[in-house]
Design an enzyme around this catalytic site. Structure first.
Site, PDB file in Angstrom:
ATOM      1  N   LYS A 152      41.597  28.438  66.996  1.00 15.16           N
ATOM      2  CA  LYS A 152      41.188  27.162  67.579  1.00 15.16           C
ATOM      3  C   LYS A 152      40.446  26.293  66.575  1.00 15.16           C
ATOM      4  O   LYS A 152      39.495  26.732  65.925  1.00 15.16           O
ATOM      5  CB  LYS A 152      40.312  27.443  68.801  1.00 15.16           C
ATOM      6  CG  LYS A 152      39.899  26.224  69.608  1.00 15.16           C
ATOM      7  CD  LYS A 152      39.164  26.678  70.859  1.00 15.16           C
ATOM      8  CE  LYS A 152      38.720  25.548  71.746  1.00 15.16           C
ATOM      9  NZ  LYS A 152      38.053  26.048  72.971  1.00 15.16           N
ATOM     10  N   CYS A 178      42.722  25.340  74.508  1.00 16.59           N
ATOM     11  CA  CYS A 178      41.735  24.605  75.301  1.00 16.59           C
ATOM     12  C   CYS A 178      41.483  23.194  74.782  1.00 16.59           C
ATOM     13  O   CYS A 178      42.319  22.321  74.911  1.00 16.59           O
ATOM     14  CB  CYS A 178      40.454  25.419  75.402  1.00 16.59           C
ATOM     15  SG  CYS A 178      39.366  24.874  76.748  1.00 16.59           S
ATOM     16  N   GLU A 207      43.276  31.199  77.503  1.00 12.19           N
ATOM     17  CA  GLU A 207      42.307  31.394  76.415  1.00 12.19           C
ATOM     18  C   GLU A 207      41.366  32.538  76.779  1.00 12.19           C
ATOM     19  O   GLU A 207      40.999  32.712  77.942  1.00 12.19           O
ATOM     20  CB  GLU A 207      41.516  30.093  76.250  1.00 12.19           C
ATOM     21  CG  GLU A 207      40.311  30.166  75.329  1.00 12.19           C
ATOM     22  CD  GLU A 207      39.422  28.930  75.450  1.00 12.19           C
ATOM     23  OE1 GLU A 207      38.792  28.563  74.445  1.00 12.19           O
ATOM     24  OE2 GLU A 207      39.355  28.327  76.547  1.00 12.19           O
TER      25      GLU A 207
END
Length: 327
Positions: A132, A181, A47
């Site tokens: 995300k 993540c 990330e």
């Protein structure tokens, strides 16, 4: 018949705030070269791979943070990365901070910021983009934290859903999806991908080795365990391979978790990083292994019960149950 691909997790050591894109991209190119030498077809980076994890720094005016974002890919700074991807014939996952000029939910064209990842084909073309969804942390400066975690300030919630694409990798058609993540901790993320018959989940993370919130004790070994547990469970419950790739080491005074990992559809660890620096781990993945889970215990068409899951999509926060009253 085997459907075999070789995947590489390209862990990055710390990227300090003062380091420029040229330094970081050069490190990434060296990892791509090593991946090619070791026979990899797919390389997964962390990330926000091009910069330090900048959400630990508070800025009042977000425009002052533009230097941490990318408006186009490839950019002049990232062109050497794309050149290396083409030179070595690799498929690559790249996590980065994105500025997009596009309409918001009300149709107003404006500058928008996302924590983004893309899949780059060996041709250098972007074949899939993900933004995300599960943003951790907080939006304003927190006085109870030793280190800030301002993802909710720097990024909007991703608006592309959880897409999966079927694309060729070394002559093998692969169903590929992405997470970033904190997404890995949410079973809903994995199930969205599993419902599209994903075979390879690529995800990058920048997880601190220590919980900074001071709301209870969480040992460093538990941080690693929880990270790995989330990936192993997601792979097993959705019959997919997973490649979780970290940043690691002491970055701007904050220790990052590391422990990049490659997991098979049985939830077993195939390879695990052992340093807090740039490190490459590699594993051969026979995608036929996805068939057992998909056609037996996790045969969704036979066993899922949508009528029993209504609470999942109708409720966000948890609520207390009713109190039992004896007659």
């Amino acid at each position: 018949m085997k459907r075999l691909i070789t995947v590489a997790a390209a862990q990055l050591g710390p990227i300090q705030r003062a380091e420029g894109r040229d330094v970081v991209v050069a490190r990434m190119v060296r990892l791509l070269e090593r991946a090619h030498q070791r026979g990899a077809n797919v390389v997964v980076f962390p990330e926000l791979a091009l910069t330090t994890f900048f959400p630990r720094w508070y800025v009042e005016n977000l425009d002052e943070a533009d230097g941490w974002y990318e408006e186009t890919l490839p950019s002049p700074a990232t062109q050497p990365l794309f050149d290396a991807i083409r030179r070595y014939g690799l498929t690559c996952y790249l996590g980065y901070a994105e500025i997009a000029h596009e309409p918001d939910e009300q149709g107003v064209l404006r500058k928008r910021r996302f924590n983004t990842s893309v899949v780059i084909a060996p041709s250098g073309e972007i074949v899939l983009k993900y933004r995300k969804v599960h943003l951790p942390g907080h939006k304003e400066f927190s006085t109870i934290r030793k280190v800030q975690h301002l993802e909710k300030r720097y990024f909007e919630v991703g608006n592309l859903g959880f897409p999966v694409v079927r694309a060729p990798v070394a002559g093998v058609e692969v169903n590929m999806g992405m997470l970033i993540c904190n997404d890995r901790r949410w079973p809903e993320s994995w199930r969205e991908l599993g419902l599209q018959q994903v075979e390879l989940v690529m995800l990058g993370y920048n997880t601190p080795a220590v919980n900074q919130e001071n709301r209870g004790f969480e040992a460093p070994y538990q941080r690693q365990f929880h990270s790995q547990l989330s990936i192993q469970a997601g792979c097993y419950q959705n019959a997919t391979f997973g490649v979780g790739v970290a940043k690691a080491g002491n970055e701007d005074g904050c220790e990052l978790l590391g422990h990049s990992v490659i997991v098979n559809p049985q939830g077993e660890v195939m390879a695990l990083a052992s340093t807090w620096d740039d490190e490459l781990i590699v594993a051969d993945c026979n995608l036929e292994m996805c068939e057992l889970g998909r056609n037996t215990i996790f045969n969704f068409a036979q066993h899922r019960r949508l009528e029993a899951y209504t609470r999942i999509t109708s409720q966000t926060g948890s609520v207390a149950p009713s109190v039992w009253n004896p007659a």
